[in-house]
Design a protein around this motif. Sequence first.
Motif, short mmCIF file in Angstrom:
data_model
loop_
_atom_site.label_atom_id
_atom_site.label_comp_id
_atom_site.label_asym_id
_atom_site.label_seq_id
_atom_site.Cartn_x
_atom_site.Cartn_y
_atom_site.Cartn_z
N LYS A 19 30.65 6.76 33.36
CA LYS A 19 31.88 6.52 32.59
C LYS A 19 32.35 5.07 32.67
CE LYS A 19 33.86 11.13 32.53
NZ LYS A 19 34.75 12.02 33.28
N CYS A 20 31.79 4.30 33.56
CA CYS A 20 32.28 2.92 33.74
C CYS A 20 31.98 2.09 32.49
CB CYS A 20 31.64 2.29 34.97
SG CYS A 20 32.16 0.59 35.21
N THR A 21 32.97 1.37 31.99
CA THR A 21 32.80 0.51 30.81
C THR A 21 32.57 -0.94 31.21
OG1 THR A 21 35.13 -0.13 30.62
CG2 THR A 21 34.47 1.96 29.59
N GLY A 22 32.62 -1.21 32.51
CA GLY A 22 32.42 -2.58 32.97
C GLY A 22 33.61 -3.49 32.74
N CYS A 23 34.81 -2.94 32.54
CA CYS A 23 35.95 -3.77 32.14
C CYS A 23 36.53 -4.60 33.29
CB CYS A 23 37.05 -2.91 31.54
SG CYS A 23 37.91 -1.89 32.76
N ARG A 24 36.31 -4.20 34.50
CA ARG A 24 36.76 -4.92 35.69
C ARG A 24 38.29 -4.97 35.84
NH1 ARG A 24 33.92 -10.40 35.37
NH2 ARG A 24 34.85 -10.68 37.41
N ALA A 25 38.97 -4.06 35.16
CA ALA A 25 40.42 -3.96 35.37
C ALA A 25 40.69 -3.60 36.82
CB ALA A 25 41.01 -2.90 34.44
N CYS A 26 39.79 -2.82 37.43
CA CYS A 26 39.95 -2.42 38.83
C CYS A 26 39.95 -3.65 39.75
CB CYS A 26 38.84 -1.44 39.24
SG CYS A 26 37.18 -1.95 38.77
N GLU A 27 39.04 -4.60 39.47
CA GLU A 27 38.98 -5.82 40.29
C GLU A 27 40.27 -6.62 40.14
OE1 GLU A 27 35.60 -8.19 39.31
OE2 GLU A 27 34.15 -6.58 39.60
N ARG A 50 34.17 -4.10 43.54
CA ARG A 50 33.45 -4.96 42.61
C ARG A 50 32.57 -4.09 41.74
NH1 ARG A 50 33.71 -10.78 43.35
NH2 ARG A 50 34.10 -10.35 41.20
N VAL A 51 32.44 -4.49 40.50
CA VAL A 51 31.62 -3.73 39.58
C VAL A 51 30.31 -4.50 39.39
CG1 VAL A 51 31.56 -2.56 37.37
CG2 VAL A 51 33.74 -3.08 38.45
N VAL A 52 29.22 -3.89 39.78
CA VAL A 52 27.93 -4.55 39.65
C VAL A 52 27.34 -4.16 38.30
CG1 VAL A 52 25.69 -4.93 40.70
CG2 VAL A 52 27.66 -4.38 42.13
N VAL A 61 28.02 -0.22 38.19
CA VAL A 61 28.34 0.49 39.43
C VAL A 61 29.52 -0.16 40.15
CG1 VAL A 61 27.42 1.43 41.57
CG2 VAL A 61 25.87 0.99 39.68
N PRO A 62 30.67 0.52 40.19
CA PRO A 62 31.78 0.01 41.00
C PRO A 62 31.56 0.37 42.47
CG PRO A 62 32.49 1.68 39.37
CD PRO A 62 31.01 1.74 39.46
N ILE A 63 31.67 -0.62 43.37
CA ILE A 63 31.57 -0.31 44.80
C ILE A 63 32.76 -0.89 45.56
CG2 ILE A 63 29.13 0.12 45.34
CD1 ILE A 63 28.73 -2.83 45.69
N LYS A 129 44.36 3.73 39.27
CA LYS A 129 45.42 3.71 38.26
C LYS A 129 44.98 3.04 36.97
CE LYS A 129 49.48 2.86 41.05
NZ LYS A 129 50.92 3.06 40.84
N VAL A 130 44.30 1.90 37.11
CA VAL A 130 43.95 1.15 35.91
C VAL A 130 42.64 1.60 35.28
CG1 VAL A 130 45.24 -0.92 36.56
CG2 VAL A 130 42.82 -0.71 37.19
N CYS A 131 41.93 2.47 35.94
CA CYS A 131 40.64 2.91 35.39
C CYS A 131 40.88 4.01 34.37
CB CYS A 131 39.69 3.38 36.47
SG CYS A 131 38.09 3.82 35.77
N THR A 132 41.26 3.61 33.17
CA THR A 132 41.57 4.60 32.14
C THR A 132 40.31 5.29 31.62
OG1 THR A 132 41.72 2.67 30.73
CG2 THR A 132 43.78 3.72 31.34
N ALA A 133 39.15 4.74 31.96
CA ALA A 133 37.90 5.39 31.54
C ALA A 133 37.57 6.57 32.46
CB ALA A 133 36.76 4.37 31.56
N ASP A 134 38.35 6.74 33.51
CA ASP A 134 38.12 7.82 34.48
C ASP A 134 36.80 7.71 35.22
OD1 ASP A 134 40.55 8.98 34.01
OD2 ASP A 134 39.79 10.35 32.48
N SER A 135 36.32 6.51 35.33
CA SER A 135 35.14 6.32 36.15
C SER A 135 35.53 6.47 37.62
CB SER A 135 34.55 4.93 35.89
OG SER A 135 33.47 4.69 36.73
N LEU A 136 36.75 6.09 37.94
CA LEU A 136 37.27 6.25 39.30
C LEU A 136 38.35 7.32 39.29
CD1 LEU A 136 37.89 2.45 40.12
CD2 LEU A 136 35.81 3.77 40.56
S1 SF4 Z 1 35.44 1.40 37.41
FE1 SF4 Z 1 36.93 1.76 35.78
S2 SF4 Z 1 38.31 -0.03 35.83
FE2 SF4 Z 1 36.47 -0.54 37.04
S3 SF4 Z 1 35.10 -1.54 35.57
FE3 SF4 Z 1 34.52 0.61 35.56
S4 SF4 Z 1 35.75 1.48 33.88
FE4 SF4 Z 1 36.68 -0.51 34.36
#
Ligand code: SF4
Lengths: 182, 644
Positions: A19-27, A50-52, A61-63, A129-136
């Motif tokens: 589900k991760c879109t790579g947006c890095r809002a989490c970072e 960090r999103v690799v 991959v967020p780690i 909170k900011v991961c609106t893609a629900d990857s986290l």
């Molecule tokens: S884990 Fe969520 S907020 Fe972080 S890059 Fe992926 S989609 Fe975006």
Amino acid sequence: MKARQATKIIKEIKVDINKCTGCRACEMACSAFHSKPKYSSINPARSRIRVVVDELNDEYVPIRAGDYTVAECTGRHTYAIDGKDYSECSFCGAVCPSRDFFFEPDSGLPLKCDMCETVPALDQPWCVKVCTADSLTYVEREVPRDEKPQPTRDQLEIGLEFLINEYGMEAILENLNRKSKR
Amino acid sequence: MRYAETGFDLEIDLTRGSIERVASPLDMTEMYLGGQGAAAKILWDRVSPGTDPFSPDNLLIFSAGILHATPVPGVNRTAVNTISPQTNLMAHSLFGGFFGPELKHAGYDKIIIKGKAPDLVYLYIHNDKVEIRDATHLRGVGSTETGDRLKKELKDPRVQVAAIGLAGENRVYMASIEHNHASAARGVGVIMGDKRLKAIAVRGTKDINIAHPAELFQMSQELHHKIDSSGCGDWMAYDEDDSFHHNHFAWGNARTRLKNYWSKELQDRWTSWKYDHMDRQTGCYNCPKECRNVIKWPGKPRFAYKCYGKDTYHMAAFLELDFSYEILGVAQEYGLDSYSTPQVIAFALELLEAGILTDKDFPGMPEDSRGRFFYIMEKIVRREGIGDILADSVSHAAIRIGNGAEAYDHNTTKKFEQLPIKLGKVNPAYFLMIATGEKMSITQIEGSFPQDPLPTPEQRQAFVDKWEAAPDEKFKQYFLNWEKRADITNQVASEITEWNEAMHYVDDATGLCGFVSSFRGQFGGDVAYHMNNIPDCIRLATGIPFDKDKLWKTAQRIRTLVRAINVRRGLRRKDERPPEDHWAVRDEEAEQKLLSDYYDYKGWNHDAIPTRQTLEKLDLGYVADDLEERGILMVEDGVSAKTA
Ligand code: SF4
Ligand code: SF4
């Protein structure tokens, strides 16, 4: 009747790499929350997550930063998931010398995810909170607390002997004396 | 302390191999913001009007927006500006992704590149370490693959890379600059190639300070939520019904309409193609939308597309979506603009059909449309045979080919390929935007005022009731009273054009993506960013006081400065003509009156040149001085001395 078993809360962040879109809002959010004063500056390099990304191979991959280790591990597994090969490092949160993730850019000190502990507590960690893609997603689980086994007499004696050898009888006695008066 | 910006630019001279870190003045930020605004000022100051685009004195400027690397969501468009050899005017180009924020974290707002390297090089920026490095080992390597190789070579997966492919290396006019599945189109890859700059790799780990951090963070979270939950972003990433483009836009060399093309059966087939081959949808830096569809087509490189970008190749070739999927990955690795390139290829095939070009010009070309598109694309990126001429874009190729080829160059304005739209009656606002816009594509100009009226007064009322984006009540009145598309007075058309343009000028200076801002408002009005809230974002981030009026004036200042750059390079009223067949029903006299009325409204003379009075009102007195000195403006009355 048996006494109620003690429990503790385990906080978990579940990751769905599909589900991760790579947006890095989490970072971005993690770095803002951990800046001092809070939210005063933005810097993904200070983030505890960090999103690799490898766009050629479609890997996202967020780690989260885990414990610091002095040495990198000796061998790595390669995981094949959905036809893609991921190195074990892709999922490993250890702050290790093999890569420059999770080190404070100025001091070089290791960073560690603290689950955004703060008072008053957040309803969810910032990255979630900011991961609106629900990857986290955030889950709290209640698990039984392990009862600590009581040390045996032998263990106590071995321990004391070690301390006496290390610091000398006099120092130990003096210390015990002080403690018993408190 | 400088907030939201680093206050430093990188000055690179590729001829001398020199690198300098130069402080930028704060008042420049207040006057022109960042991104394209700041770049326009630099181009005005430093590239004299006589400079040939291929001269080492032409500049290539990468600039981060003023809001890049702040918590404001959906801010990620990096501006690339230079003088374009295709139009001989200022090139306007943007790309999404992660580059601008990373550049700021490395400690720079802009990279200003002049000169030419003796052979292929790349620029490596890691905070204070900046190096010009040999890139000859990357010659001919695809644009995304270049990024991948550099990350491995530099042992740093966090590096952000912008690179050209073979098209840029060979100075193809349609060459793009590619970064993380986003492209900088409209004629900038050719100059990067001309400067022998294969790529820029940037990594930054420094802080960006915010003037009012807690407030801005709070506001950003609300905006993040708003963008996520509202319909803004690229709805075309999810909507499988694409009857709009296929039934309304023209196919081939922008000529043929297939009005009843779309069908349920076709939609089902295309939807399976998409979902059977789509890896995921991705977003740009700190944006909750996922506008890019990442596709892996068997045997072809992985690529991503947005919006109408998936239609251009198969519509130019009279084929179906599978053809676009087949060719887009290859075209992206070559670094080709997917808006103009298919038109160039379709133009060549029309010339062949008309006998102006012959089979001898296409030795060994396959018979089928698929094969022909691949064949001509290969010729173009290598500048082989006829490809060497076609690589100069439709207008220039038509002139070089001659023999009547000019008549087939029917869909360009200011020598730039336009979207293939052919309609019935003139919509006056669209006439003005296409005629007078300087961002070269209507998608970069239109956007805030709806494209079409709503049928009933009740619907119109409901629309304006929740229309937060309108900068002035008058626009609500115009919309309430608007019944037929072509029924707008010249005055209202001028005001709409001004607002639409202003929003793009704001986006392109702040780094905002048009899909959450300027471009998106026309589709439903519910858009995250507008003249009423962007000033707060800028104020909270930079600490510089900004309100709606000041932002509006800033947008007009940048817009007028871009006009001045182009006027100084020869742009005049005669160039401000939409394609002759853009609308079927034309009225030259009424259109010229519309144009004159617009120039009057803007405070430009009837040769499309801003008057001294207008320039001074926008604090551009120095521009008026220069234009007068060159005899472009007359001293006494601000009238053009050299009429076209
Ligand atoms: S884990 Fe969520 S907020 Fe972080 S890059 Fe992926 S989609 Fe975006
Ligand atoms: S839980 Fe908090 S500290 Fe840990 S990675 Fe997420 S945002 Fe950072």
